[in-house]
Scaffold this motif. Structure first.
Motif, short mmCIF file in Angstrom:
data_model
loop_
_atom_site.label_atom_id
_atom_site.label_comp_id
_atom_site.label_asym_id
_atom_site.label_seq_id
_atom_site.Cartn_x
_atom_site.Cartn_y
_atom_site.Cartn_z
N LEU A 1 6.97 -29.70 64.54
CA LEU A 1 6.73 -28.73 63.48
C LEU A 1 7.60 -29.00 62.26
O LEU A 1 8.68 -29.58 62.36
CB LEU A 1 7.01 -27.31 63.98
N GLU A 2 7.11 -28.56 61.12
CA GLU A 2 7.93 -28.51 59.92
C GLU A 2 8.73 -27.22 59.89
O GLU A 2 9.92 -27.21 59.61
CB GLU A 2 7.06 -28.65 58.69
N ARG A 3 8.04 -26.11 60.19
CA ARG A 3 8.73 -24.81 60.25
C ARG A 3 7.78 -23.77 60.82
O ARG A 3 6.56 -23.98 60.93
CB ARG A 3 9.23 -24.37 58.86
N ILE A 4 8.35 -22.63 61.16
CA ILE A 4 7.63 -21.43 61.56
C ILE A 4 8.06 -20.30 60.64
O ILE A 4 9.26 -20.09 60.42
CB ILE A 4 7.91 -21.06 63.02
N GLU A 5 7.09 -19.58 60.08
CA GLU A 5 7.38 -18.46 59.20
C GLU A 5 6.86 -17.18 59.85
O GLU A 5 5.72 -17.12 60.30
CB GLU A 5 6.69 -18.64 57.84
N ILE A 6 7.70 -16.15 59.88
CA ILE A 6 7.33 -14.86 60.43
C ILE A 6 7.44 -13.84 59.31
O ILE A 6 8.54 -13.53 58.84
CB ILE A 6 8.22 -14.46 61.61
N LEU A 7 6.30 -13.31 58.86
CA LEU A 7 6.24 -12.35 57.76
C LEU A 7 6.08 -10.95 58.35
O LEU A 7 5.16 -10.71 59.14
CB LEU A 7 5.08 -12.65 56.82
N ARG A 8 6.94 -10.03 57.97
CA ARG A 8 6.90 -8.67 58.49
C ARG A 8 6.26 -7.73 57.46
O ARG A 8 6.55 -7.81 56.28
CB ARG A 8 8.31 -8.19 58.85
N GLY A 9 5.39 -6.87 57.94
CA GLY A 9 4.70 -5.94 57.06
C GLY A 9 3.30 -6.42 56.75
O GLY A 9 2.98 -7.61 56.90
N PRO A 10 2.39 -5.51 56.35
CA PRO A 10 0.99 -5.88 56.12
C PRO A 10 0.85 -6.95 55.04
O PRO A 10 1.49 -6.88 53.99
CB PRO A 10 0.33 -4.56 55.71
N GLN A 11 -0.01 -7.93 55.29
CA GLN A 11 -0.25 -9.04 54.38
C GLN A 11 -1.74 -9.15 54.08
O GLN A 11 -2.32 -10.22 54.04
CB GLN A 11 0.27 -10.35 55.00
N GLY A 12 -2.38 -7.99 53.90
CA GLY A 12 -3.83 -7.94 53.83
C GLY A 12 -4.44 -8.63 52.63
O GLY A 12 -5.61 -9.04 52.68
N THR A 13 -3.72 -8.76 51.52
CA THR A 13 -4.32 -9.34 50.32
C THR A 13 -4.50 -10.85 50.44
O THR A 13 -5.59 -11.38 50.21
CB THR A 13 -3.47 -9.02 49.07
N LEU A 14 -3.46 -11.55 50.84
CA LEU A 14 -3.55 -13.01 50.94
C LEU A 14 -3.99 -13.48 52.31
O LEU A 14 -4.59 -14.55 52.43
CB LEU A 14 -2.19 -13.65 50.59
N TYR A 15 -3.71 -12.71 53.37
CA TYR A 15 -4.03 -13.15 54.72
C TYR A 15 -5.18 -12.38 55.35
O TYR A 15 -5.63 -12.72 56.44
CB TYR A 15 -2.79 -13.06 55.62
N GLY A 16 -5.65 -11.33 54.68
CA GLY A 16 -6.88 -10.70 55.11
C GLY A 16 -6.74 -9.69 56.21
O GLY A 16 -5.67 -9.16 56.49
N ARG A 17 -7.88 -9.41 56.85
CA ARG A 17 -7.95 -8.44 57.92
C ARG A 17 -7.01 -8.81 59.06
O ARG A 17 -6.60 -9.97 59.19
CB ARG A 17 -9.39 -8.36 58.47
N ASN A 18 -6.67 -7.85 59.87
CA ASN A 18 -5.84 -8.09 61.06
C ASN A 18 -4.44 -8.57 60.71
O ASN A 18 -3.81 -9.26 61.50
CB ASN A 18 -6.51 -9.08 62.01
N ALA A 19 -3.96 -8.21 59.52
CA ALA A 19 -2.59 -8.55 59.14
C ALA A 19 -1.78 -7.28 58.93
O ALA A 19 -0.90 -7.23 58.08
CB ALA A 19 -2.58 -9.41 57.89
N THR A 20 -2.09 -6.21 59.71
CA THR A 20 -1.36 -4.97 59.56
C THR A 20 0.10 -5.11 59.98
O THR A 20 0.99 -4.52 59.37
CB THR A 20 -2.03 -3.86 60.39
N ALA A 21 0.36 -5.89 61.02
CA ALA A 21 1.73 -6.08 61.49
C ALA A 21 2.46 -7.14 60.67
O ALA A 21 3.68 -7.08 60.51
CB ALA A 21 1.74 -6.47 62.96
N GLY A 22 1.73 -8.12 60.16
CA GLY A 22 2.35 -9.21 59.42
C GLY A 22 1.56 -10.49 59.64
O GLY A 22 0.37 -10.48 59.96
N ALA A 23 2.26 -11.61 59.47
CA ALA A 23 1.62 -12.92 59.63
C ALA A 23 2.61 -13.89 60.25
O ALA A 23 3.81 -13.83 60.01
CB ALA A 23 1.13 -13.46 58.28
N LEU A 24 2.06 -14.78 61.08
CA LEU A 24 2.83 -15.86 61.69
C LEU A 24 2.21 -17.17 61.22
O LEU A 24 1.07 -17.47 61.54
CB LEU A 24 2.79 -15.75 63.22
#
Length: 765
Positions: free
Chosen positions: A137-160
């Motif tokens: 891997l190059e890296r792992i990113e863990i985003l906390r909080g809803p990311q609905g605009t750029l990552y879309g549906r099912n991002a209420t918890a965040g994005a991995l």
């Protein structure tokens, strides 16, 4: 909102203190003194463009490949070692992730995760597909909080975001690493980067991970063993100026035992199976075959074995995944960059999972859950040179699943099926358009960000549901056998939802960022054997601050958030003929404070601390279940119908009030050689594994500590590490659930990983 206003005041005070802190820090002492070595910058793509993590107005963590290797993480389940604020639950072969009290507990065919997971932009939608391995891997990113605009549906918890290492032009390089540890653990990983002229390069990598079972399960052997192989071949090219292309193919093979779970029969027809094992059992209602307070012994308190327990069979798990993904970037002059990101994944599984606690053992038998997914995104972005920074694009996702499974009871005449479910197809389509822009108000000081996304979801399926098939042996009914009574359903679901974000960022100086934002997200609805259920919706209010002090030898980041969470999807098991019903029920209130601190005490000493406080409550949670005969708060269990239950005041799943992690590294130098001693300890206060908050579903507070000692040769080409993970050898619950099956009340437990230790060697070239 009163809690958020209080948090806002607290955070504003912290931000003001942060702005005055550099002078104070310099007056006291510079941690690195004359040998200043600042904390390295980490470049992330959390906003789908490259930014420094300290300049990114998102509460997030990022880890490079070295951190993943040193922690011994090979899949999503190990991420909690580096990010203890993630709640990771294993429900047999399904992986569920909770962030800030937000999760998805349903793993049926139309259920979606609450955390959006991407591998190089390829969208991963099925919990069983999360068995994809972490390697090269190059890296792992863990985003906390809803990311609905750029990552879309099912991002209420965040994005991995999982970012694989890319081929590098003009460079021949690579690494090989391997380890051996207790439970006969053998791991190996290798990667090689090969240049093909000046404009092309390829990279080949692979991994193997195996270990004996973590549990002594008597005559059946050792359960929860591991055996995974994976490989990736990727290609990168810059054939002309302003054109960049990346393509990767990947294969993952899991072939091991089933997940060992301890099961206990609680009661049959209202009679306790073993009254002596529990304290505080709720009295049995004499006139009904049910218990009080929800049909389960709410105050049951017993200590199930966590290391050794007999099983009749270990079962088996076979999962194969094939994936291809790619990206094409074309610079289009002053307009910006036009990008295409796409991926295709084929997942096939063949699983036999014992459901222990039943006498005799019942299996989920002939279990196939296959899926084919594809995702495509077209995006135009630009404005990196002090002007308006923008992104506009479109996204398409398609999924087609096939599922077959039944509950098999191996008794006389070869055994019987208690049920059998076929899903010849379950199709899921999602189309979205999005736009986001950051507008400078004061250049390099103050900016405003706004974004919007509109998503249309459509789901449909074909369901064949068979009832009990007694004495037919291990062979299930054929999918085209119409001579056996079955129910045929043609469920449909569609909806459209907007999501948006609005934020403001203030940079008082190069080393400080203060941000505030309001954002929304939703998790798509779907259907089950009973009917359809709607989407979850979340509105999040957040403020945060990211700071560097003392010549960038100290970093302190903090955020405060308040969530308005509505229509949460909760699956509740009905009976063996129907399975689970998913209900939308009520509201949740979630707020908290998170802090991350890194201090370089000297060029040889590094200290890290994470302190999170989470206050989560189901504030309005009343609903009913269709056709359930006396199981949950049923005043008349003899009459089927709409049975109400109320979870108001309960805590959501995987929501500990306190999560604390402390780490310390010290480097010893012997000439050009280096030895690094590390300790990392994680504490979680108690939390529940189910929203019903019964006593037996409570995981008590615990601590897990990792130790390592690593030798690095001159030039860092060779390193050898000795490690101990989970020094306490504490195995927390990773899954707990009551099941009411035909008048028999049972409880099942699945546990986390025990203490592991071993030696790892790595060579880089």
């Amino acid at each position: 909102m009163q809690q958020f206003r209080s948090l806002s005041a607290l955070m504003l005070g912290a931000a003001i203190a942060a702005l005055t802190a550099p002078a104070m820090a310099q007056d006291v002492a510079s941690p690195a003194a004359a040998d200043t070595v600042g904390i390295a910058d980490i470049v992330v793509t959390a906003q789908k463009r490259a930014t420094n993590i300290q300049d990114t107005p998102i509460a997030m963590r990022a880890f490079d490949n070295d951190a993943v290797l040193k922690a011994g993480i090979t899949d999503v389940n190990g991420l909690a070692q580096l990010a203890p604020d993630l709640g990771i639950t294993n429900d047999t072969q399904y992986t569920k992730i909770t962030v800030r009290g937000i999760s998805s507990q349903d793993h049926s065919e139309t259920a979606d995760p609450a955390l959006t997971i991407n591998i190089d932009g390829e969208y991963i939608n099925r919990p069983i597909a999360l068995n994809a391995s972490f390697f090269d891997l190059e890296r792992i990113e863990i985003l906390r909080g809803p990311q609905g605009t750029l990552y879309g549906r099912n991002a209420t918890a965040g994005a991995l975001n999982i970012v694989a290492a890319k081929p590098r032009l003009g460079e021949f390089s690579g690494y090989a690493t391997g380890s051996y540890g207790n439970y006969d653990t053998i791991t190996g990983e290798v990667a090689v980067n090969i240049p093909l002229g000046e404009k092309f390069a390829i990279r080949a990598s692979g991994m193997h991970n195996e270990h004996d079972g973590y549990f002594n399960n008597g005559p059946a052997g050792r359960g929860s063993a591991g055996n995974t192989d994976a490989a990736r071949l990727s290609f990168y090219a810059e054939p002309a100026e302003g054109i960049r292309a990346y393509v990767a193919g990947e294969f993952v093979d899991v072939n091991t035992t089933g997940v060992a779970q301890y099961g206990q029969v609680i009661a049959t027809n209202g009679v306790l199976a073993n009254p002596g094992y529990a304290s505080g059992i709720v009295d049995v209602i004499p006139s009904t075959p049910e218990f009080e307070n929800g049909g389960v012994p709410q105050n049951l308190d017993f200590n199930p074995p966590r290391k050794s327990f007999p099983l009749g069979d270990l079962g088996s798990t076979k999962i194969r995944q094939y994936a291809i993904r790619g990206r094409l970037d074309i610079d289009v002059g002053s307009i910006g960059t036009l990008s295409y990101i796409g991926g295709y994944r084929d997942v096939k599984s063949d699983i036999s999972q014992p459901l222990n606690g039943y006498v005799p053992t019942i299996f989920i038998q002939n279990y196939e859950k296959n899926s084919k997914t594809q995702s495509h995104e077209l995006r135009l972005s630009g404005g990196e040179n002090g002007g308006i920074i923008y992104q506009v694009g479109a996204f398409y996702f398609h999924e087609n699943q096939y599922m077959a499974q039944g509950l098999f009871l191996p008794l006389a005449a070869g055994g019987s099926y208690l049920n059998y479910f076929y899903r010849p197809y379950v199709k899921n389509d999602s189309i979205a358009g999005f736009a986001q822009a950051t507008v400078p108000i004061v250049v390099d000081k103050l900016s405003v960000t706004g974004g919007i996304r509109y998503t249309h979801d459509k789901k449909k399926g074909l369901y064949y549901n068979y009832g009990p098939q007694f004495g037919r042996g291990p062979n299930p009914p054929a999918i085209d056998d119409t001579s056996i009574a079955r129910t045929e359903l043609h469920p449909r679901f569609k909806e459209s939802q907007p999501t948006w974000t609005l934020g403001i960022d203030y940079n008082p100086s190069r080393d400080h960022l203060i941000y505030g934002k309001v954002s929304t997200g939703y998790k798509a609805g779907g259907f089950d054997n009973v009917g359809s259920f709607g989407s979850e919706k979340l509105t999040a209010y957040e403020i945060g601050s990211k700071n560097s002090f003392a010549d960038r030898t100290i970093q302190f980041n903090a955020s405060a958030f308040y969530y308005d969470y509505r229509d949460q999807q909760i699956p509740v098991f009905l009976d063996t003929n129907v399975g689970s019903q998913v209900v939308n029920a009520g509201k949740s209130r979630v707020w908290g404070i998170e802090t991350d601190t890194t201090v370089l005490l000297s060029r040889n000493d590094r200290f890290t601390a994470t302190v999170n406080y989470l206050n989560a409550e189901l504030t309005a949670f009343q609903t009913s279940l269709l056709g359930l005969t006396g199981s949950i708060n049923d005043s008349d269990p003899s009459t089927p119908g709409n049975q109400p239950f109320d979870l108001s005041g309960n805590r959501p799943v995987q929501s500990p009030k306190w999560t604390i992690a402390l780490g310390y590294d010290h480097d010893f130098h012997i000439g050009d050689h280096k030895i690094t001693a590390s300790v990392f300890s994680r504490f979680k206060s108690d939390y529940y594994l189910q929203p019903f908050n019964n006593r037996a579903e409570l995981q008590e507070a615990f601590t897990q500590t990792d130790l390592s000692l690593e030798y690095s040769a001159p030039g860092n080409k060779l390193s050898v590490q000795a490690y101990v993970r989970n020094l306490e050898n504490y195995r927390p619950y990773s899954f707990v659930n009551y099941v009411d099956a035909g008048g028999t009340m049972l409880i099942n437990y699945i546990y986390g990983t025990p203490r592991t230790y071993g030696v790892r060697g790595t060579y880089r070239f």
